[in-house]
Write a protein that holds these residues in place. Structure first.
Motif, PDB file in Angstrom:
ATOM      1  N   ARG A 161       0.778  -1.108  -0.222  1.00 32.88           N
ATOM      2  CA  ARG A 161       0.097  -0.016  -0.018  1.00 32.88           C
ATOM      3  C   ARG A 161       0.820   1.060   0.198  1.00 32.88           C
ATOM      4  O   ARG A 161       0.378   2.351  -0.500  1.00 32.88           O
ATOM      5  CB  ARG A 161      -1.021  -0.098   1.176  1.00 32.88           C
ATOM      6  N   GLY A 162       1.902   1.259   0.513  1.00 32.54           N
ATOM      7  CA  GLY A 162       2.827   2.303   0.531  1.00 32.54           C
ATOM      8  C   GLY A 162       4.277   2.006   1.301  1.00 32.54           C
ATOM      9  O   GLY A 162       4.561   1.063   1.702  1.00 32.54           O
ATOM     10  N   ALA A 163       5.179   2.940   1.144  1.00 36.66           N
ATOM     11  CA  ALA A 163       6.420   2.967   1.657  1.00 36.66           C
ATOM     12  C   ALA A 163       6.998   4.346   2.105  1.00 36.66           C
ATOM     13  O   ALA A 163       6.461   5.211   1.567  1.00 36.66           O
ATOM     14  CB  ALA A 163       7.574   2.218   0.737  1.00 36.66           C
ATOM     15  N   SER A 164       7.905   4.325   3.008  1.00 36.39           N
ATOM     16  CA  SER A 164       8.422   5.651   3.220  1.00 36.39           C
ATOM     17  C   SER A 164       9.805   5.307   3.745  1.00 36.39           C
ATOM     18  O   SER A 164      10.271   4.316   4.020  1.00 36.39           O
ATOM     19  CB  SER A 164       7.751   6.202   4.804  1.00 36.39           C
ATOM     20  N   LEU A 165      10.678   6.456   3.505  1.00 29.23           N
ATOM     21  CA  LEU A 165      12.169   6.459   3.831  1.00 29.23           C
ATOM     22  C   LEU A 165      12.242   7.504   4.793  1.00 29.23           C
ATOM     23  O   LEU A 165      11.932   8.941   4.460  1.00 29.23           O
ATOM     24  CB  LEU A 165      13.136   6.699   2.316  1.00 29.23           C
ATOM     25  N   PRO A 179      22.258  22.309  13.225  1.00 29.63           N
ATOM     26  CA  PRO A 179      22.845  22.622  14.651  1.00 29.63           C
ATOM     27  C   PRO A 179      21.681  23.420  15.432  1.00 29.63           C
ATOM     28  O   PRO A 179      21.002  24.108  14.971  1.00 29.63           O
ATOM     29  CB  PRO A 179      23.862  23.790  14.296  1.00 29.63           C
ATOM     30  N   GLY A 180      21.755  22.917  16.696  1.00 34.20           N
ATOM     31  CA  GLY A 180      20.787  23.429  17.566  1.00 34.20           C
ATOM     32  C   GLY A 180      19.534  22.658  17.876  1.00 34.20           C
ATOM     33  O   GLY A 180      18.693  23.041  18.532  1.00 34.20           O
ATOM     34  N   THR A 181      19.084  21.669  17.025  1.00 28.95           N
ATOM     35  CA  THR A 181      18.034  20.920  17.135  1.00 28.95           C
ATOM     36  C   THR A 181      18.277  19.806  17.863  1.00 28.95           C
ATOM     37  O   THR A 181      19.079  19.186  17.855  1.00 28.95           O
ATOM     38  CB  THR A 181      17.264  20.491  15.553  1.00 28.95           C
ATOM     39  N   ARG A 182      17.097  19.373  18.624  1.00 31.17           N
ATOM     40  CA  ARG A 182      17.021  18.188  19.495  1.00 31.17           C
ATOM     41  C   ARG A 182      17.124  17.041  18.757  1.00 31.17           C
ATOM     42  O   ARG A 182      17.860  16.130  18.563  1.00 31.17           O
ATOM     43  CB  ARG A 182      16.141  18.239  20.584  1.00 31.17           C
ATOM     44  N   ARG A 183      15.948  17.015  17.618  1.00 33.91           N
ATOM     45  CA  ARG A 183      16.040  15.750  16.558  1.00 33.91           C
ATOM     46  C   ARG A 183      15.294  16.467  15.375  1.00 33.91           C
ATOM     47  O   ARG A 183      14.706  17.317  15.472  1.00 33.91           O
ATOM     48  CB  ARG A 183      14.955  14.803  17.064  1.00 33.91           C
ATOM     49  N   LYS A 184      15.521  15.724  14.332  1.00 32.61           N
ATOM     50  CA  LYS A 184      15.053  16.156  13.117  1.00 32.61           C
ATOM     51  C   LYS A 184      14.832  14.892  12.206  1.00 32.61           C
ATOM     52  O   LYS A 184      15.839  14.107  12.130  1.00 32.61           O
ATOM     53  CB  LYS A 184      16.004  17.081  12.166  1.00 32.61           C
ATOM     54  N   ARG A 185      13.874  14.906  11.655  1.00 31.40           N
ATOM     55  CA  ARG A 185      13.341  13.809  10.941  1.00 31.40           C
ATOM     56  C   ARG A 185      12.781  14.278   9.369  1.00 31.40           C
ATOM     57  O   ARG A 185      12.115  15.126   9.411  1.00 31.40           O
ATOM     58  CB  ARG A 185      12.158  13.010  11.476  1.00 31.40           C
ATOM     59  N   VAL A 186      13.164  13.506   8.305  1.00 32.35           N
ATOM     60  CA  VAL A 186      12.794  14.010   7.076  1.00 32.35           C
ATOM     61  C   VAL A 186      12.221  12.723   6.404  1.00 32.35           C
ATOM     62  O   VAL A 186      13.037  11.823   6.110  1.00 32.35           O
ATOM     63  CB  VAL A 186      14.114  14.405   6.098  1.00 32.35           C
ATOM     64  N   ALA A 187      10.941  12.689   6.030  1.00 28.20           N
ATOM     65  CA  ALA A 187      10.350  11.388   5.660  1.00 28.20           C
ATOM     66  C   ALA A 187       9.815  11.707   4.358  1.00 28.20           C
ATOM     67  O   ALA A 187       9.111  12.673   3.822  1.00 28.20           O
ATOM     68  CB  ALA A 187       9.010  11.348   6.456  1.00 28.20           C
ATOM     69  N   LEU A 188      10.262  10.897   3.139  1.00 28.84           N
ATOM     70  CA  LEU A 188       9.800  10.693   1.954  1.00 28.84           C
ATOM     71  C   LEU A 188       8.880   9.630   1.886  1.00 28.84           C
ATOM     72  O   LEU A 188       9.009   8.575   2.210  1.00 28.84           O
ATOM     73  CB  LEU A 188      11.020  10.331   0.893  1.00 28.84           C
ATOM     74  N   LEU A 189       7.490   9.870   1.407  1.00 29.34           N
ATOM     75  CA  LEU A 189       6.460   8.891   1.334  1.00 29.34           C
ATOM     76  C   LEU A 189       6.214   8.572   0.037  1.00 29.34           C
ATOM     77  O   LEU A 189       6.267   9.241  -0.998  1.00 29.34           O
ATOM     78  CB  LEU A 189       5.059   9.516   2.068  1.00 29.34           C
ATOM     79  N   TYR A 190       6.158   7.170  -0.319  1.00 35.87           N
ATOM     80  CA  TYR A 190       6.125   6.980  -1.537  1.00 35.87           C
ATOM     81  C   TYR A 190       4.628   5.996  -1.766  1.00 35.87           C
ATOM     82  O   TYR A 190       4.100   5.074  -0.977  1.00 35.87           O
ATOM     83  CB  TYR A 190       7.129   5.721  -2.040  1.00 35.87           C
ATOM     84  N   ARG A 191       4.174   6.277  -2.819  1.00 31.26           N
ATOM     85  CA  ARG A 191       2.568   5.510  -3.087  1.00 31.26           C
ATOM     86  C   ARG A 191       2.627   4.818  -4.440  1.00 31.26           C
ATOM     87  O   ARG A 191       2.602   5.380  -5.666  1.00 31.26           O
ATOM     88  CB  ARG A 191       1.354   6.558  -3.114  1.00 31.26           C
ATOM     89  N   PRO A 192       2.923   3.433  -4.385  1.00 32.21           N
ATOM     90  CA  PRO A 192       3.255   2.949  -5.726  1.00 32.21           C
ATOM     91  C   PRO A 192       1.840   2.745  -6.391  1.00 32.21           C
ATOM     92  O   PRO A 192       0.661   2.544  -5.725  1.00 32.21           O
ATOM     93  CB  PRO A 192       3.756   1.671  -5.383  1.00 32.21           C
ATOM     94  N   ILE A 193       1.976   2.740  -7.837  1.00 34.58           N
ATOM     95  CA  ILE A 193       0.864   2.705  -8.710  1.00 34.58           C
ATOM     96  C   ILE A 193       1.043   1.523  -9.538  1.00 34.58           C
ATOM     97  O   ILE A 193       2.011   1.437 -10.214  1.00 34.58           O
ATOM     98  CB  ILE A 193       0.540   3.889  -9.452  1.00 34.58           C
ATOM     99  N   ASP A 194       0.032   0.565  -9.377  1.00 30.92           N
ATOM    100  CA  ASP A 194       0.317  -0.656 -10.332  1.00 30.92           C
ATOM    101  C   ASP A 194       0.386  -0.520 -11.664  1.00 30.92           C
ATOM    102  O   ASP A 194      -0.168   0.950 -12.206  1.00 30.92           O
ATOM    103  CB  ASP A 194      -1.116  -1.507 -10.100  1.00 30.92           C
ATOM    104  N   ILE A 231       4.979   6.214  -9.428  1.00 30.97           N
ATOM    105  CA  ILE A 231       5.111   6.312  -8.198  1.00 30.97           C
ATOM    106  C   ILE A 231       4.679   7.939  -7.607  1.00 30.97           C
ATOM    107  O   ILE A 231       5.371   8.668  -8.094  1.00 30.97           O
ATOM    108  CB  ILE A 231       6.312   5.711  -7.333  1.00 30.97           C
ATOM    109  N   GLU A 232       3.770   7.851  -6.761  1.00 34.26           N
ATOM    110  CA  GLU A 232       3.498   9.059  -6.129  1.00 34.26           C
ATOM    111  C   GLU A 232       4.461   9.379  -4.912  1.00 34.26           C
ATOM    112  O   GLU A 232       4.657   8.575  -4.274  1.00 34.26           O
ATOM    113  CB  GLU A 232       2.230   9.417  -5.928  1.00 34.26           C
ATOM    114  N   PHE A 233       4.935  10.762  -4.782  1.00 30.82           N
ATOM    115  CA  PHE A 233       5.697  10.869  -3.480  1.00 30.82           C
ATOM    116  C   PHE A 233       5.637  12.210  -2.762  1.00 30.82           C
ATOM    117  O   PHE A 233       4.822  13.138  -3.736  1.00 30.82           O
ATOM    118  CB  PHE A 233       7.181  10.851  -3.927  1.00 30.82           C
ATOM    119  N   SER A 234       5.863  12.202  -1.656  1.00 30.31           N
ATOM    120  CA  SER A 234       5.783  13.524  -0.998  1.00 30.31           C
ATOM    121  C   SER A 234       6.654  13.365   0.044  1.00 30.31           C
ATOM    122  O   SER A 234       7.733  12.613   0.021  1.00 30.31           O
ATOM    123  CB  SER A 234       4.279  13.687  -0.279  1.00 30.31           C
ATOM    124  N   LEU A 235       6.981  14.717   0.740  1.00 26.63           N
ATOM    125  CA  LEU A 235       7.895  14.695   1.824  1.00 26.63           C
ATOM    126  C   LEU A 235       7.340  15.592   2.978  1.00 26.63           C
ATOM    127  O   LEU A 235       6.544  16.276   2.847  1.00 26.63           O
ATOM    128  CB  LEU A 235       9.106  15.697   1.133  1.00 26.63           C
TER     129      LEU A 235
END
Length: 497
Positions: free
Chosen positions: A182-186, A362-377, A428-432
């Motif tokens: 149904r979907g994947a993420s990095l 610098p200066g951040t406690r934590r940072k996450r960058v998520a790439l979301l993928y929606r595969p299309i048949d 594939i559709e993607f977002s961030l």
């Protein structure tokens, strides 16, 4: 001898899907226009005044579909977002309290919101490695989490980088052929190094009979090195859905996922992922626990280094308290804000376009960058690229001047996409999404300035996920939460709007 320098490879040709219908109306608005006109003509046969009133009412109802923001949201969607926020505040759903003194069953610290219904299971892959499986009983979805240590881009030839990008594209194209995916993420997570691992490696090895100067130097290295270093983790989540008509036991599904894991890991290694491995149930729980309470990161690493694991379970991986406001999400020892992608880089880009955004801030406690993928048949991909190609051809032949030049560029990109899809490429559709966690609200406001600078360097356009900060925070965690699978309005109807 030739003195011509080889041009560095560039990448691009991503396009926002064209909305069907007349202009910004969408498919629903287009049907409403034609249906309203036909109905007004029929009513005019009986009363002209009633027909005029009907036309005025139709214009009043369809105008919000025409007024859209930069990211394509119409006025109805913005109103629905605000109404949902006011309803959650009225019911007190913007706050969360867990633990023995709360009303939660059994007094556990379960993760809140979209994670409250998830359950954790564990399996063994072909190499007898433990891996965790998150199960969503409401949608009968199963999520596995893979971890990797990507090779750095420093001192790497551009040809090698091009090979890695091509292998990553092939791995993403393979997702379109993954059954029931149904979907994947990095997710790339960065944080300051607490120095726990270095201390566990160095301090026990200092000999008691060593010279005093040598011992002082080693202790000073352990004390000062973490202030100038950071830790980076990369996670890949894959979410599978089992159709309701298939009556299969959880053990059979986990066994099938175990068979797929080695092939998925080999593709990541070929794409420059370095050492790739599945995450155990305990490791997934630790990642979620640290995300909600960054202050315990050093303690978790210390337990893992001394005892080989923390013993943390999924039922206790959540926070004690959370509070969601319009523009921030407060959870235990951190305050977070999440941004959503509204516009991808236009034109072509270099392979390092996201390097600044992925690097530790610098200066951040934590940072996450998520790439979301929606595969299309493949069948749906063929229909989409052909529809985009016909729409681009129509716009290129009907426009003039600058509009025609832009339409011609879009037609060229659509033709290239159609040719690549016909040759076997996947669609594939993607977002961030970007989540930044700080210690206080004032620090979070300062971090917002850094994110604006980073998005400008990456040629991205981001907007804060106002009034949905809690849900957006969850989507950047490596737990397999897919935004398009958790909407009140079905995805097909949203596309028609």
């Amino acid at each position: 001898m030739s003195t011509e320098a080889a041009a560095p490879p560039t990448y691009g040709n991503w396009r926002r899907p064209r909305r069907p219908g007349l202009g910004p109306l969408g498919m629903v608005g287009t049907f409403a226009v034609f249906g309203g006109l036909v109905l007004a003509l029929l009513v005019s046969l009986a009363s002209l005044v009633a027909a005029v009133v009907m036309l005025v009412l139709m214009v009043f109802l369809l105008t919000p579909l025409v007024l859209r923001t930069q990211d394509g949201r119409n006025l109805y969607q913005i109103i629905a977002l605000r109404v949902g926020w006011f309803r959650r505040r009225a019911k007190g759903a913007h706050t969360y309290i867990s633990g023995p003194l709360s009303q939660r069953p059994e007094g556990h610290f379960r993760p809140p919101g979209l994670l409250s219904r998830l359950t954790m299971h564990e399996g063994r892959d072909a190499y007898d490695r433990s891996f965790g499986v998150l199960h969503n009983p409401d949608r009968n979805q199963y999520t596995i989490v893979l971890g990797c240590e990507p090779d750095g881009g420093s001192l790497v030839d551009s040809d090698q980088v091009d090979v890695w990008v091509a292998a990553w594209g092939q791995w993403l194209a393979r997702l379109s052929h993954e059954p029931q995916l149904r979907g994947a993420s990095l997710i790339v997570e960065t944080a300051p190094d607490p120095g726990t691992r270095l201390a566990n490696e160095v301090l026990p090895r200092i000999r008691a009979d060593a010279p005093a100067a040598a011992k002082a130097v080693m202790r000073e290295v352990v004390e000062r090195y973490p202030s100038a270093s950071s830790e980076m983790h990369t996670y890949i989540t894959l979410t599978y859905a089992v159709p309701p008509m298939q009556k299969r036991s959880q053990s059979d599904i986990i066994t099938e996922l175990a068979i797929r894991i080695p092939g998925l890991l080999s593709g990541l290694v070929g794409a420059g992922g370095g050492t790739a491995y599945p995450l155990s149930a305990e490791r997934i729980a630790e990642v979620v626990r640290v995300a909600y309470d960054p202050a315990v990161a050093g303690e978790v690493l210390n337990l893992r280094g001394q005892h080989g694991g923390s013993g943390l379970e999924w039922e206790d991986a959540g926070p004690v308290t959370t509070y969601e406001s319009v523009s921030a999400y407060q959870h235990d020892s951190g305050v977070s804000r999440t941004w959503l992608l509204t516009l991808a880089p236009r034109g072509t880009v270099m392979s390092n376009v996201l390097r600044g955004l992925l690097q530790p801030a610098p200066g951040t406690r934590r940072k996450r960058v998520a790439l979301l993928y929606r595969p299309i048949d493949p069948a749906t991909s063929a229909r989409i690229v052909e529809a985009d190609r016909r729409a681009a051809q129509f716009m290129a032949t009907s426009g003039k001047g600058m509009v025609q030049a832009r339409a011609a560029s879009e037609m060229k990109a659509a033709e290239q996409t159609a040719a690549e899809e016909a040759a076997g490429a996947g669609l594939i559709e993607f977002s961030l999404m970007v989540t930044v966690t700080m210690d206080s609200q004032s620090q979070l406001d300062d971090a917002a300035v850094s994110i604006r600078n980073l998005q400008a360097a990456a040629r991205l356009s981001l907007r804060p996920a106002d009034r949905v900060q809690a849900a957006a925070f969850t989507c950047t965690l490596p737990v397999g939460v897919l935004p398009w699978e958790n909407t009140f309005v079905p995805q097909s109807l949203q596309e028609a709007l």
